[in-house]
Structure formats: structure tokens, C-alpha cells
Design an enzyme around this catalytic site. Structure first.
Site, PDB file in Angstrom:
ATOM      1  N   HIS A   6      -4.614   3.307 -31.926  1.00  0.00           N
ATOM      2  CA  HIS A   6      -4.619   3.984 -33.221  1.00  0.00           C
ATOM      3  C   HIS A   6      -5.812   4.935 -33.327  1.00  0.00           C
ATOM      4  O   HIS A   6      -6.964   4.494 -33.315  1.00  0.00           O
ATOM      5  CB  HIS A   6      -4.677   2.923 -34.318  1.00  0.00           C
ATOM      6  CG  HIS A   6      -4.592   3.435 -35.702  1.00  0.00           C
ATOM      7  ND1 HIS A   6      -5.406   2.985 -36.714  1.00  0.00           N
ATOM      8  CD2 HIS A   6      -3.768   4.352 -36.262  1.00  0.00           C
ATOM      9  CE1 HIS A   6      -5.095   3.594 -37.840  1.00  0.00           C
ATOM     10  NE2 HIS A   6      -4.107   4.430 -37.595  1.00  0.00           N
ATOM     11  N   GLU A  33      -1.956   7.091 -30.735  1.00  0.00           N
ATOM     12  CA  GLU A  33      -1.586   7.710 -32.003  1.00  0.00           C
ATOM     13  C   GLU A  33      -2.705   8.638 -32.455  1.00  0.00           C
ATOM     14  O   GLU A  33      -3.891   8.341 -32.254  1.00  0.00           O
ATOM     15  CB  GLU A  33      -1.339   6.619 -33.061  1.00  0.00           C
ATOM     16  CG  GLU A  33      -0.796   7.102 -34.383  1.00  0.00           C
ATOM     17  CD  GLU A  33      -1.868   7.438 -35.414  1.00  0.00           C
ATOM     18  OE1 GLU A  33      -1.511   7.923 -36.503  1.00  0.00           O
ATOM     19  OE2 GLU A  33      -3.072   7.211 -35.134  1.00  0.00           O
ATOM     20  N   ASP A  35      -3.568  12.186 -35.499  1.00  0.00           N
ATOM     21  CA  ASP A  35      -3.166  12.869 -36.731  1.00  0.00           C
ATOM     22  C   ASP A  35      -3.519  14.350 -36.633  1.00  0.00           C
ATOM     23  O   ASP A  35      -4.589  14.701 -36.124  1.00  0.00           O
ATOM     24  CB  ASP A  35      -3.903  12.276 -37.934  1.00  0.00           C
ATOM     25  CG  ASP A  35      -3.850  10.758 -37.956  1.00  0.00           C
ATOM     26  OD1 ASP A  35      -2.890  10.234 -38.534  1.00  0.00           O
ATOM     27  OD2 ASP A  35      -4.758  10.117 -37.388  1.00  0.00           O
ATOM     28  N   HIS A  48      -7.732  12.623 -39.374  1.00  0.00           N
ATOM     29  CA  HIS A  48      -6.861  11.832 -40.237  1.00  0.00           C
ATOM     30  C   HIS A  48      -6.913  12.274 -41.692  1.00  0.00           C
ATOM     31  O   HIS A  48      -5.880  12.543 -42.301  1.00  0.00           O
ATOM     32  CB  HIS A  48      -7.225  10.345 -40.147  1.00  0.00           C
ATOM     33  CG  HIS A  48      -6.397   9.488 -41.064  1.00  0.00           C
ATOM     34  ND1 HIS A  48      -6.787   9.208 -42.356  1.00  0.00           N
ATOM     35  CD2 HIS A  48      -5.211   8.860 -40.876  1.00  0.00           C
ATOM     36  CE1 HIS A  48      -5.878   8.454 -42.930  1.00  0.00           C
ATOM     37  NE2 HIS A  48      -4.898   8.219 -42.054  1.00  0.00           N
ATOM     38  N   GLU A 113       1.110  12.061 -35.739  1.00  0.00           N
ATOM     39  CA  GLU A 113       1.399  11.974 -37.169  1.00  0.00           C
ATOM     40  C   GLU A 113       1.075  13.316 -37.813  1.00  0.00           C
ATOM     41  O   GLU A 113      -0.067  13.775 -37.776  1.00  0.00           O
ATOM     42  CB  GLU A 113       0.607  10.861 -37.851  1.00  0.00           C
ATOM     43  CG  GLU A 113       0.960  10.770 -39.332  1.00  0.00           C
ATOM     44  CD  GLU A 113       0.191   9.694 -40.086  1.00  0.00           C
ATOM     45  OE1 GLU A 113       0.101   9.817 -41.328  1.00  0.00           O
ATOM     46  OE2 GLU A 113      -0.319   8.759 -39.447  1.00  0.00           O
TER      47      GLU A 113
END
Length: 249
Positions: A6, A33, A35, A48, A113
Site C-alpha cells: 500500500h 498500490e 495514487d 495520496h 488509484e
């Protein structure tokens, strides 16, 4: 259980930084993952929050910084011999440069994301699609977003992309998947409340959490009970402790 780092190895290194991605790329895990958002001059950066306040020494909205300005912001990293060290917000291309070898050689996956819920970054879907294609990473990318419109748009324009819908509620993820084409459900790990989920979907269920600490905060590692999660239909987890789970293997 498949493990995803993450925001990179964000318990050991500052989240969404070159160092966190480099460390994660060396682990025996399924994927990483991250962003993405857009700067004022429409460059894709990996961060993020919609503001830089929490993770850097600056203040303000990401959308109000040019790339040159955002590159000047400092993120405190691991000290060396007691001396503070700093890193920076990377562009998506910087991250692809770090991760592409592991993607090509080991099949590492990247969950991107798209942060389009608070700020509607016009055109970000096509921009990231084109960038992924430029780097030849189409087979290694999963797109996700809390903005249903972004997922609908991605699948409408590019039906072959792999996309997962993000909601707190597993029920909402499931309902969305029954109305629109998606390839995975990404619910909050504490809202897995659909009874007998596997009778309702065969899609991967990648659960995320918000309790695990980010660098530099340290807490005792308390691993999830994978057997219990698997009974609930979970196939993957996004975790800040990717390195710990990799060690357990």
C-alpha cells in the site's frame, strides 16, 4: 492471500516515494498500490492526499502547484547516521522507471488509484492510460477509484483495461459490479458484510485498511488471520506491512 504494498513499503519509508516503491519492488508480493493526481501544469504525480500538507513541508492543494514547484517540497525520510534525509513527490514516470523491471521480469502488478473524487481532474483517465501504454505496462496495471464515473469512463473507453471499484462497503462494491463492468471489488476490510459473497460474485476481492501505521510511526505488527479473511471471500489485501508479510512467507 495475495499481498499488495500500500503506497509502497510505507511503514518503512515515506508513502508514495521513490524509496518506498524501490523497496516494495524487491519483495515477493503480488503488486504495489499508488495514487495519482495532476499538478497545475497537468503533470501526473504520485501522492495520496489532495493537499501536500500532511506528507511534505509545504501547504496547499496539489492542483495549485506546478511540477517544478512540487518538486521543491521536502518529505522527511530515514536518517543516515543520525542526519535527517529528505525525498520528494515523484512523477508517475519516475515510478514506472523504478517498477518496470519487476513488472516485466516477475509480473509485478501496479494498482493505480485515480484520485478524482475530491478534485475532478479533467482528462486524467486518458492521460494515465496513454502513459501506461507509452511504457508498455498495459498488462501490469489495475485502475481503481472511489469515483464511480472514473471507472465507468475507463471501461467505456478502454474495455480491455483491468479496473476495480473502491467503496467502503462491500455491498456497494457488489451492487456497482452488477450494474457496470468491473474486474475486482476493493472494499474496506472492516465492512465485509455480504453473506456468502462467493455465491454472488467470482471477482477478486482486494480489501484495504486505514488502521496500519505510516512511516515514521511504529506499532507492533499484528497480522491478519488469512483463514478468516478467505472465509469472507477476500483474495488480496492492500497493506502497509508488505515487507512483514513477505518475511513471514
Amino acid at each position: 492471500m495475495k499481498i499488495w504494498a500500500h503506497r509502497g513499503c510505507c511503514n518503512t519509508w515515506p508513502e508514495n516515494t521513490p524509496e518506498s516503491f524501490s523497496a516494495a519492488s524487491k519483495l515477493d508480493i503480488t503488486g504495489i498500490e499508488l495514487d495519482i493526481q495532476l499538478t497545475k501544469d497537468r503533470k501526473i504525480v504520485v501522492i495520496h492526499d489532495e493537499t501536500v500538507d500532511r506528507t511534505t513541508d509545504g501547504k496547499g492543494w496539489v492542483k495549485d502547484f506546478t511540477l517544478s514547484e512540487i518538486k521543491k517540497l521536502k518529505i522527511e525520510s530515514q536518517p543516515v547516521d543520525g542526519v535527517k534525509q529528505y525525498t520528494h513527490i515523484p512523477t508517475i514516470e519516475e515510478v514506472f522507471e523504478i517498477l518496470k523491471p519487476a513488472c516485466i521480469n516477475r509480473g509485478l502488478l501496479i494498482n493505480i488509484e485515480i484520485k478524482s473524487s475530491v478534485i475532478r481532474y479533467d482528462g486524467i483517465e486518458e492521460m494515465i492510460y496513454d502513459t501506461v501504454k507509452k511504457w508498455g505496462l498495459e498488462k501490469n496495471i489495475i485502475y481503481s477509484s472511489f469515483n464511480p464515473f472514473t471507472i465507468v469512463l475507463m471501461k467505456k473507453n478502454h474495455p480491455d483495461v483491468n479496473a476495480g471499484i473502491l467503496f467502503d462497503s462491500e455491498q456497494l462494491c457488489l451492487e456497482f459490479s452488477q450494474m457496470f463492468p468491473v474486474d475486482a471489488l476493493h472494499p474496506y476490510i472492516k465492512m465485509l458484510h455480504v453473506d456468502n459473497i462467493r455465491s454472488k460474485t467470482n471477482l477478486p476481492i482486494r480489501a484495504w485498511n486505514e488502521e496500519e501505521p505510516f512511516f515514521p510511526v511504529k506499532k507492533p505488527f499484528e497480522p491478519y488471520n488469512f483463514a478468516e479473511l478467505e472465509k469472507l471471500g477476500v483474495t488480496d489485501i492492500f497493506t502497509n506491512y508488505a515487507d512483514k508479510y513477505a518475511e513471514c512467507r
